[in-house]
Design a protein around this motif. Structure first.
Motif, PDB file in Angstrom:
ATOM      1  N   VAL A  10       0.828  -1.207   0.000  1.00 13.54           N
ATOM      2  CA  VAL A  10       0.000   0.000   0.000  1.00 13.54           C
ATOM      3  C   VAL A  10       0.868   1.265   0.000  1.00 13.54           C
ATOM      4  O   VAL A  10       1.825   1.389   0.762  1.00 13.54           O
ATOM      5  CB  VAL A  10      -0.977  -0.015   1.207  1.00 13.54           C
ATOM      6  CG1 VAL A  10      -1.552   1.367   1.460  1.00 13.54           C
ATOM      7  CG2 VAL A  10      -2.086  -1.025   0.959  1.00 13.54           C
ATOM      8  N   SER A  11       0.524   2.186  -0.901  1.00 12.17           N
ATOM      9  CA  SER A  11       1.155   3.507  -0.929  1.00 12.17           C
ATOM     10  C   SER A  11       0.066   4.573  -0.915  1.00 12.17           C
ATOM     11  O   SER A  11      -1.065   4.322  -1.349  1.00 12.17           O
ATOM     12  CB  SER A  11       1.990   3.705  -2.200  1.00 12.17           C
ATOM     13  OG  SER A  11       3.039   2.766  -2.248  1.00 12.17           O
ATOM     14  N   LYS A  12       0.424   5.746  -0.377  1.00 16.93           N
ATOM     15  CA  LYS A  12      -0.504   6.873  -0.435  1.00 16.93           C
ATOM     16  C   LYS A  12       0.254   8.129  -0.843  1.00 16.93           C
ATOM     17  O   LYS A  12       1.244   8.497  -0.219  1.00 16.93           O
ATOM     18  CB  LYS A  12      -1.150   7.099   0.946  1.00 16.93           C
ATOM     19  CG  LYS A  12      -2.093   8.281   0.988  1.00 16.93           C
ATOM     20  CD  LYS A  12      -3.372   7.998   0.211  1.00 16.93           C
ATOM     21  CE  LYS A  12      -4.254   9.222   0.045  1.00 16.93           C
ATOM     22  NZ  LYS A  12      -5.404   8.952  -0.818  1.00 16.93           N
ATOM     23  N   TYR A  13      -0.198   8.755  -1.925  1.00 18.37           N
ATOM     24  CA  TYR A  13       0.419  10.008  -2.383  1.00 18.37           C
ATOM     25  C   TYR A  13      -0.551  11.147  -2.148  1.00 18.37           C
ATOM     26  O   TYR A  13      -1.753  11.014  -2.392  1.00 18.37           O
ATOM     27  CB  TYR A  13       0.733   9.925  -3.883  1.00 18.37           C
ATOM     28  CG  TYR A  13       1.477   8.671  -4.281  1.00 18.37           C
ATOM     29  CD1 TYR A  13       2.757   8.413  -3.791  1.00 18.37           C
ATOM     30  CD2 TYR A  13       0.887   7.728  -5.127  1.00 18.37           C
ATOM     31  CE1 TYR A  13       3.430   7.250  -4.135  1.00 18.37           C
ATOM     32  CE2 TYR A  13       1.564   6.562  -5.477  1.00 18.37           C
ATOM     33  CZ  TYR A  13       2.831   6.329  -4.977  1.00 18.37           C
ATOM     34  OH  TYR A  13       3.489   5.175  -5.300  1.00 18.37           O
ATOM     35  N   PHE A  14      -0.029  12.265  -1.636  1.00 22.26           N
ATOM     36  CA  PHE A  14      -0.795  13.517  -1.607  1.00 22.26           C
ATOM     37  C   PHE A  14      -0.097  14.420  -2.615  1.00 22.26           C
ATOM     38  O   PHE A  14       0.948  14.987  -2.301  1.00 22.26           O
ATOM     39  CB  PHE A  14      -0.770  14.154  -0.212  1.00 22.26           C
ATOM     40  CG  PHE A  14      -1.479  13.347   0.851  1.00 22.26           C
ATOM     41  CD1 PHE A  14      -2.856  13.177   0.811  1.00 22.26           C
ATOM     42  CD2 PHE A  14      -0.768  12.778   1.907  1.00 22.26           C
ATOM     43  CE1 PHE A  14      -3.522  12.447   1.798  1.00 22.26           C
ATOM     44  CE2 PHE A  14      -1.421  12.049   2.894  1.00 22.26           C
ATOM     45  CZ  PHE A  14      -2.796  11.884   2.833  1.00 22.26           C
ATOM     46  N   GLY A  15      -0.618  14.512  -3.826  1.00 24.48           N
ATOM     47  CA  GLY A  15       0.094  15.248  -4.879  1.00 24.48           C
ATOM     48  C   GLY A  15       1.446  14.590  -5.111  1.00 24.48           C
ATOM     49  O   GLY A  15       1.525  13.378  -5.325  1.00 24.48           O
ATOM     50  N   ASP A  16       2.515  15.392  -5.010  1.00 23.11           N
ATOM     51  CA  ASP A  16       3.874  14.871  -5.220  1.00 23.11           C
ATOM     52  C   ASP A  16       4.421  14.169  -3.994  1.00 23.11           C
ATOM     53  O   ASP A  16       5.475  13.536  -4.035  1.00 23.11           O
ATOM     54  CB  ASP A  16       4.854  16.037  -5.495  1.00 23.11           C
ATOM     55  CG  ASP A  16       4.607  16.627  -6.847  1.00 23.11           C
ATOM     56  OD1 ASP A  16       3.885  15.980  -7.628  1.00 23.11           O
ATOM     57  OD2 ASP A  16       5.134  17.740  -7.110  1.00 23.11           O
ATOM     58  N   PHE A  17       3.742  14.350  -2.854  1.00 22.27           N
ATOM     59  CA  PHE A  17       4.296  13.872  -1.585  1.00 22.27           C
ATOM     60  C   PHE A  17       3.861  12.433  -1.305  1.00 22.27           C
ATOM     61  O   PHE A  17       2.684  12.090  -1.426  1.00 22.27           O
ATOM     62  CB  PHE A  17       3.834  14.806  -0.459  1.00 22.27           C
ATOM     63  CG  PHE A  17       4.355  14.406   0.881  1.00 22.27           C
ATOM     64  CD1 PHE A  17       5.684  14.643   1.217  1.00 22.27           C
ATOM     65  CD2 PHE A  17       3.537  13.783   1.807  1.00 22.27           C
ATOM     66  CE1 PHE A  17       6.185  14.271   2.454  1.00 22.27           C
ATOM     67  CE2 PHE A  17       4.025  13.402   3.050  1.00 22.27           C
ATOM     68  CZ  PHE A  17       5.346  13.646   3.369  1.00 22.27           C
ATOM     69  N   THR A  18       4.846  11.602  -0.962  1.00 21.98           N
ATOM     70  CA  THR A  18       4.537  10.209  -0.629  1.00 21.98           C
ATOM     71  C   THR A  18       4.434  10.082   0.884  1.00 21.98           C
ATOM     72  O   THR A  18       5.437  10.181   1.588  1.00 21.98           O
ATOM     73  CB  THR A  18       5.645   9.271  -1.150  1.00 21.98           C
ATOM     74  OG1 THR A  18       5.802   9.523  -2.556  1.00 21.98           O
ATOM     75  CG2 THR A  18       5.291   7.815  -0.936  1.00 21.98           C
ATOM     76  N   ALA A  19       3.227   9.876   1.390  1.00 24.57           N
ATOM     77  CA  ALA A  19       3.035   9.778   2.849  1.00 24.57           C
ATOM     78  C   ALA A  19       3.240   8.354   3.338  1.00 24.57           C
ATOM     79  O   ALA A  19       3.747   8.117   4.429  1.00 24.57           O
ATOM     80  CB  ALA A  19       1.645  10.273   3.236  1.00 24.57           C
ATOM     81  N   CYS A  41       5.475  10.469  10.188  1.00 26.35           N
ATOM     82  CA  CYS A  41       6.038   9.345   9.414  1.00 26.35           C
ATOM     83  C   CYS A  41       4.976   8.612   8.596  1.00 26.35           C
ATOM     84  O   CYS A  41       5.305   7.748   7.790  1.00 26.35           O
ATOM     85  CB  CYS A  41       6.762   8.368  10.333  1.00 26.35           C
ATOM     86  SG  CYS A  41       5.643   7.392  11.335  1.00 26.35           S
ATOM     87  N   GLY A  42       3.687   8.921   8.836  1.00 28.54           N
ATOM     88  CA  GLY A  42       2.644   8.295   8.013  1.00 28.54           C
ATOM     89  C   GLY A  42       1.731   7.332   8.758  1.00 28.54           C
ATOM     90  O   GLY A  42       0.879   6.685   8.143  1.00 28.54           O
ATOM     91  N   LYS A  43       1.864   7.259  10.082  1.00 28.08           N
ATOM     92  CA  LYS A  43       1.067   6.299  10.871  1.00 28.08           C
ATOM     93  C   LYS A  43      -0.433   6.538  10.725  1.00 28.08           C
ATOM     94  O   LYS A  43      -1.195   5.616  10.464  1.00 28.08           O
ATOM     95  CB  LYS A  43       1.389   6.421  12.379  1.00 28.08           C
ATOM     96  CG  LYS A  43       2.842   6.343  12.736  1.00 28.08           C
ATOM     97  CD  LYS A  43       3.035   6.462  14.244  1.00 28.08           C
ATOM     98  CE  LYS A  43       2.715   7.828  14.846  1.00 28.08           C
ATOM     99  NZ  LYS A  43       3.613   8.927  14.468  1.00 28.08           N
ATOM    100  N   THR A  44      -0.832   7.807  10.940  1.00 29.26           N
ATOM    101  CA  THR A  44      -2.266   8.107  10.899  1.00 29.26           C
ATOM    102  C   THR A  44      -2.828   7.880   9.510  1.00 29.26           C
ATOM    103  O   THR A  44      -3.934   7.364   9.347  1.00 29.26           O
ATOM    104  CB  THR A  44      -2.515   9.567  11.352  1.00 29.26           C
ATOM    105  OG1 THR A  44      -1.896   9.726  12.624  1.00 29.26           O
ATOM    106  CG2 THR A  44      -3.982   9.877  11.473  1.00 29.26           C
ATOM    107  N   THR A  45      -2.067   8.241   8.488  1.00 26.20           N
ATOM    108  CA  THR A  45      -2.506   8.029   7.104  1.00 26.20           C
ATOM    109  C   THR A  45      -2.780   6.546   6.860  1.00 26.20           C
ATOM    110  O   THR A  45      -3.806   6.172   6.281  1.00 26.20           O
ATOM    111  CB  THR A  45      -1.429   8.555   6.124  1.00 26.20           C
ATOM    112  OG1 THR A  45      -1.185   9.918   6.433  1.00 26.20           O
ATOM    113  CG2 THR A  45      -1.864   8.415   4.690  1.00 26.20           C
TER     114      THR A  45
END
Ligand code: ATP
Length: 349
Positions: A10-19, A41-45
Motif C-alpha cells: 500500500v502507498s498513499k500520495y498527496f500530490g507529489d508527496f509520498t506519505a 512518518c505516516g502512521k495516521t494516514t
C-alpha cells in the motif's frame, strides 16, 4: 490463528508527496500490533486507509480475507478510538456506550445486555449515570474503548489514545490496555510515537520511518536485534558512534576509539546499549572486547544508576547502565575502570 488483516504493497500520495510507501504486512487474529514512528512518518494516514476514511493510491487492504476496495468506513469490521476520544459530553456513560448500538436500531434488551457486559469488562459498573465530564482521564479512556468494543469490531484501531493523559496515568493505562486486549481477544492495531508504550503492550511492532516500514518484529527482537540504524537509534537508549575508518575487522570511530568485530562488512555507524557494557569483566574471552573508561559523572535517577564516561585513549563518550542492585557505591568521578562488551553487542550498520 490466521491473519485478520493483510496490507498489500500500500502507498498513499498527496500530490507529489509520498506519505506511505509500499507498506506490506499482515496482522494475526487476536494480536496486539503497534505501528511505532515519530510525528509525520505516516502512521495516521495508514490507519485512516485501514478504517476506510482515505483511499490507498496503490495496493490493497484485505480484512478477514475480503478486499476493502470500495467499502465505506461504516461497512468495515473495524472501529477506531481517537486520541481526542470524541465522547459526547452531554451524554452519560451508558448513553455514550450505547450510542452505536442504538443507531443500528437493535432492540433494548440486547443493547442493555451488551452495554452492561462491556461496562463491567472495562471496570465501569456503577458509573452508568455519570456524565463523561465528571470522569477522570483514565475513566474517559475506558468509556471510549467500551464504546468501540461494544460494536464487536474484528479490529480495533487506536490512534495514540494515551496521548492526552499525564505520565502516571499513561503508565497505568498501558498495563490495563494490554490486559484488556488479552481478555477480550479483539485484534488491536495501536499507533504511537512512544516506544515504551509499544514495547510494553505489543505482540508485534512495526517501526515506521518516512512512510516505510523499517522492521516488523516482537518487542524483544526489535530491541535485541535492530535491523537498521534507524531502528537501533529509535528503539531504546543507545550510544551512537560514527565510524571514520575500517581496516579488516578493526573499526575506528571519529573520536579515535578502535574496536574489533569479526565478519563485519562495510559499516558507517555503531550502536551500543548502555546495559550491554559490563564493569570489571573477567578477561580472556575471545568474543569480548575489553577496554578502560574514565568516569565523568555518576547519574542516579532513583531506580537506575548510569555512568557517563570517556573511553580511555579517545574522545568518545560512553554511557553505561549499572545493573540493578549492583554494589558499585565506591565508584567515584575520575576513576578509571575496566569494561567488557560481547562483540555481538557492537551493532554496526
Ligand atoms: P503524527 O503522529 O504527527 O500524527 P503521523 O505519523 O500520523 O504523524 P500522518 O498524519 O500520517 O503522520 O502524516 C504523514 C505525512 O503526510 C505528513 O508529512 C503530513 O503532513 C502528510 N499529510 C497527511 N495528510 C495529508 C493531506 N491530506 N494532504 C497532504 N499531506 C498530508
Amino acid at each position: 490463528m490466521g491473519n485478520i488483516l493483510e496490507v498489500k504493497n500500500v502507498s498513499k500520495y498527496f500530490g507529489d508527496f509520498t506519505a506511505v510507501k509500499d507498506v506490506d504486512f499482515v496482522v494475526e487474529e487476536g494480536g496486539f500490533f503497534s505501528i511505532l514512528g515519530s510525528s509525520g512518518c505516516g502512521k495516521t494516514t495508514l490507519l485512516r486507509m485501514i478504517a476506510g476514511f482515505l483511499h490507498e493510491s496503490e495496493g490493497e487492504i484485505i480484512i478477514r480475507g475480503e478486499s476493502m476496495k470500495g467499502i465505506p468506513p461504516e461497512k468495515r469490521p473495524v472501529n477506531i478510538v481517537f486520541q481526542t476520544l470524541a465522547l459526547f459530553p452531554m451524554m452519560n456513560v451508558r448513553e455514550n456506550v450505547a450510542f452505536g448500538l442504538k443507531r443500528q436500531k437493535l432492540d433494548k434488551t440486547e443493547i442493555d445486555s451488551r452495554v452492561n457486559e462491556m461496562l463491567s469488562r472495562v471496570g465501569l459498573q456503577g458509573f452508568e449515570k455519570k456524565k463523561v465530564t465528571e470522569l477522570s482521564g483514565g475513566q474517559r479512556q475506558r468509556v471510549a474503548i467500551a464504546r468501540s468494543l461494544v460494536m464487536k469490531p474484528s479490529i480495533l484501531l487506536l490512534d495514540e489514545p494515551l496521548g492526552a493523559l499525564d505520565r502516571k496515568l499513561r503508565e497505568h493505562m498501558k498495563v490495563e490496555l494490554k490486559l484488556l486486549q488479552k481478555e477480550i481477544g479483539t485484534t488491536f492495531i495501536y499507533i504511537t510515537h512512544d516506544q515504551s508504550e509499544a514495547l510494553v503492550m505489543s505482540d508485534k511492532i512495526a517501526v515506521m520511518h518516512e512512510g516505510q516500514f523499517e522492521q516488523i518484529d516482537t518487542p524483544r527482537n526489535l530491541y535485541k536485534n535492530p535491523k537498521t540504524a534507524f531502528v537501533a537509534g529509535f528503539v531504546g537508549d543507545s550510544n551512537r558512534f560514527e565510524l571514520s575508518s575500517q581496516e579488516a575487522e578493526s573499526l575506528t570511530t571519529t573520536g579515535g576509539w578502535t574496536v574489533s568485530k569479526p565478519g563485519i562488512e562495510k559499516a558507517d555507524l555503531m550502536f551500543i546499549r548502555p546495559e550491554a557494557l559490563i564493569l570489571y569483566p573477567t578477561e580472556g574471552d575471545n568474543d569480548f572486547e575489553y577496554f578502560d573508561v574514565t568516569i565523568k559523572t555518576i547519574l542516579f535517577d532513583g531506580s537506575n544508576t548510569k555512568l557517563s564516561t570517556i573511553v580511555n585513549g579517545s574522545d568518545e563518550e560512553l554511557l553505561i547502565s549499572l545493573p540493578q542492585n549492583a554494589q558499585f557505591e565506591s565508584l567515584q568521578e575520575g576513576d578509571s575502570i575496566p569494561i567488557g562488551i560481547h562483540r555481538d553487542d557492537l551493532k554496526c550498520y
